[in-house]
Design an enzyme around this catalytic site. Structure first.
Site, PDB file in Angstrom:
ATOM      1  N   CYS B  35       0.724  -1.252  -0.102  1.00 41.32           N
ATOM      2  CA  CYS B  35       0.047   0.047   0.031  1.00 41.32           C
ATOM      3  C   CYS B  35       0.749   1.360   0.015  1.00 41.32           C
ATOM      4  O   CYS B  35       0.240   2.301  -0.361  1.00 41.32           O
ATOM      5  CB  CYS B  35      -0.651  -0.023   1.184  1.00 41.32           C
ATOM      6  SG  CYS B  35      -2.293  -1.148   1.081  1.00 41.32           S
ATOM      7  N   ASP B  37       2.525   2.403   2.727  1.00 36.87           N
ATOM      8  CA  ASP B  37       2.944   2.913   4.013  1.00 36.87           C
ATOM      9  C   ASP B  37       2.941   1.816   5.165  1.00 36.87           C
ATOM     10  O   ASP B  37       2.159   1.164   5.244  1.00 36.87           O
ATOM     11  CB  ASP B  37       1.804   4.146   4.416  1.00 36.87           C
ATOM     12  CG  ASP B  37       0.640   3.925   3.922  1.00 36.87           C
ATOM     13  OD1 ASP B  37       0.176   2.591   3.794  1.00 36.87           O
ATOM     14  OD2 ASP B  37      -0.152   4.950   3.567  1.00 36.87           O
ATOM     15  N   CYS B  60       4.331   8.630   2.618  1.00 32.68           N
ATOM     16  CA  CYS B  60       4.306   9.855   2.303  1.00 32.68           C
ATOM     17  C   CYS B  60       4.593  10.865   3.076  1.00 32.68           C
ATOM     18  O   CYS B  60       4.751  10.703   4.531  1.00 32.68           O
ATOM     19  CB  CYS B  60       3.107  10.083   1.315  1.00 32.68           C
ATOM     20  SG  CYS B  60       1.540   9.594   2.565  1.00 32.68           S
ATOM     21  N   CYS B 104      -3.379   8.132   6.891  1.00 31.82           N
ATOM     22  CA  CYS B 104      -2.195   8.494   7.541  1.00 31.82           C
ATOM     23  C   CYS B 104      -2.376   8.566   9.030  1.00 31.82           C
ATOM     24  O   CYS B 104      -1.492   8.083  10.027  1.00 31.82           O
ATOM     25  CB  CYS B 104      -1.334   9.464   7.076  1.00 31.82           C
ATOM     26  SG  CYS B 104      -0.918   9.318   5.419  1.00 31.82           S
TER      27      CYS B 104
END
Lengths: 395, 147
Positions: B35, B37, B60, B104
């Site tokens: 994915c 992350d 990111c 995130c």
């Protein structure tokens, strides 16, 4: 130092192109469709621009349709060839797995309507061969559409060979040449190209304008209906400043290919050589048949968006095919198509150069990229796992 | 860059608490490389207080900033307070995240909870297991991040 290394996304306009546009805002402002003298002066400029674009491609002026850009040209070319084929009962199209979305999404629409599309594999050399096209052609094939050069990884396709095969088989050949025009020598007649899409802002022209070359005899289907502009094939008052800027930029670019190409390619090669020294990295794209300005890498253990943000903070504007930059869940379809797995495709970097870049800028990139990659690896649990053997290196 | 708030950029450019802790009392890792992350949190806990916290993140800009902010928010706090940290609080402390980056902050919350779970398990401390009902990351990713 601010280095713009994203010329495959868009380019700065050239002074030549800007100067060519200026008269058409307030001096020659007529509508080319008007009968009066003000309109006819605009019509003359439109005709002259069409002749220039045709000359750069090696075709007749009447074979050029001005559009809003590469995407519209791709849509119109593919839809037109498909409709033409369907009338003869031919509903098979050949393309590649790494086309631009303007092509892929148009093909997906046709698939829903019952067309069958063969997407040629691009694992071998990150390119397609003419033989693959030849092998895929069937009696019911109505169109071969392959890009001239890939926007993300720079591979340049064997266009003349594909053109010859299509001519022999009697199949229409369209090429999305958005990344190639102004950077590579193109002659549609010699290369047996039936349809070609181009976009002005990729060769220092203005944004929002492009063109479609269509060989005489291929009937076009309108994407935009309305007035009789562009021989009735593309309605809407012509974007005259844009068209004149495009023609000037195209002539300027095509006239200087022989001097720009080796200089840009030398910078590209220095970047590829230098960045290849970063451990656990890989170059994407065909290393022999490659756009002069394209540098594309995957770096294991890091993610592309954070790489781009840090490069930007260090004065380097670049792009990536990571999911976080593509705005979707998956990384770039191009990187997946050439066989990069998700884990690695997320850590991709594209640098695209043009003749405005300098050797000093290349030095700066070569200094900054390895530092930023190492910095991000140092905080990456993936990199730690790779180094401690908990995870196996892919690159 | 207008993509992120100044706070996000500050924590991304100058992340706090990056690194690992040797002999950590609790370690939690969430996400997966497919994915794009992964977050890993290391905790040093004494007398129910988070004495130290470090993170490693593959992801990111907003993933790195979320990790940095979340670690700052629990450092020196009690276990109880750390368990109550929500992704929303992390996002708010960063002056907001773009909608497609909210996941995130969810990863940051989950990573901290997982690290505390590791600590509870190692020390035989009872805890509310419902809090740790398995959440498939890709499902989570699609849910918060999807098109």
């Amino acid at each position: 130092m601010q280095v713009y290394a994203d010329n495959a996304a868009t380019t700065a306009m050239s002074q030549v192109a800007i100067n060519a546009m200026l008269p058409y805002f307030d001096k020659v402002y007529g509508n080319p469709s008007s009968l009066h003298s003000v309109g006819q002066r605009a019509k003359e400029a439109l005709d002259a621009a069409r002749a220039t674009v045709a000359q750069c491609l090696g075709c007749e002026p009447r074979e050029i349709i001005f559009t809003s850009g590469g995407s519209e040209a791709d849509n119109q070319a593919i839809i037109s060839a498909a409709r033409f084929g369907a009338k003869k009962g031919k509903k098979h199209i050949i393309s590649t797995a790494f086309e631009h979305h303007a092509v892929l999404h148009t093909l997906a629409k046709l698939e829903k309507e019952g067309f069958e599309v063969t997407y040629l594999d691009v694992h071998n050399n990150h390119n397609v061969s003419a033989q693959q096209v030849k092998d895929a052609i069937r009696p019911d094939t109505c169109l071969v559409t392959t890009m001239y050069a890939n926007n993300e990884i720079g591979s340049v396709l064997p266009i003349a060979e594909i053109g010859a095969i299509c001519k022999e088989a009697g199949v229409i050949f369209h090429t999305d040449a958005v990344q190639a025009v102004g950077h590579l020598h193109i002659n549609v007649k010699e290369q047996n190209i039936d349809m070609l899409s181009l976009s002005a802002h990729k060769f220092h022209g203005p944004k929002g304008v492009g063109a479609l070359y269509v060989r005489k005899g291929i009937p076009l289907v309108n994407i935009i209906e309305g007035g009789a502009q562009e021989r009735g094939k593309r309605a809407g008052t012509e974007n005259l400043p844009g068209i004149c800027g495009m023609a000037a930029a195209m002539k300027d670019a095509c006239d200087h290919i022989d001097e720009n190409m080796p200089r840009v390619a030398a910078m590209r090669d220095r970047l590829i050589e230098g960045l290849s020294k970063i451990p656990h990295s890989a170059v994407n794209g065909d290393l022999v048949h490659r756009l002069p300005g394209n540098v594309s890498f995957c770096f294991e253990g890091i993610e592309g968006e954070s790489l781009l943000l840090l490069l930007d903070a260090n004065g380097v504007c670049a792009s990536s095919g990571s999911a976080c930059t593509s705005g979707s869940l998956d990384p770039s379809h191009v990187l997946l198509a050439i066989g990069r797995v998700h884990d690695v495709a997320h850590g991709s970097l594209r640098l695209s150069l043009c003749e405005y870049n300098t050797e000093e800028e290349v030095d700066h990139i070569l200094k900054v990229v390895p530092e930023v990659v190492q910095y991000l690896r140092n905080m990456s649990p993936v990199w730690r796992d790779l180094q401690t053997g908990k995870r196996q290196y892919i690159l | 860059m207008a993509l992120y708030s100044e706070k996000v950029m500050d924590h991304f450019m100058h992340p706090r608490n990056v690194g690992t802790i040797d002999g950590a009392d609790g370690v939690g890792e969430v996400g997966n490389a497919k994915c794009g992350d992964i977050m890993k949190i290391y905790l040093k806990i004494e007398n129910d207080i988070i004495e130290d916290v470090k993170f490693e993140t593959f992801g990111c800009g907003s993933a790195i900033a979320s990790s940095s902010m979340a670690t700052e928010m629990i450092k020196g706090k009690s276990i109880h307070e750390a368990l109550e940290l929500t992704n929303k609080a992390v996002a708010e402390a960063l002056d907001g995240l773009p909608a497609h980056k909210m996941h995130c902050s969810v990863l940051a919350e989950e990573a901290i909870k997982n690290a505390l779970k590791d600590y509870f398990d190692k020390n035989g401390i009872p805890y509310d297991r419902k809090m740790y009902e398995e959440m498939d990351h890709e499902q989570l990713h699609a849910q918060v991040h999807g098109e």
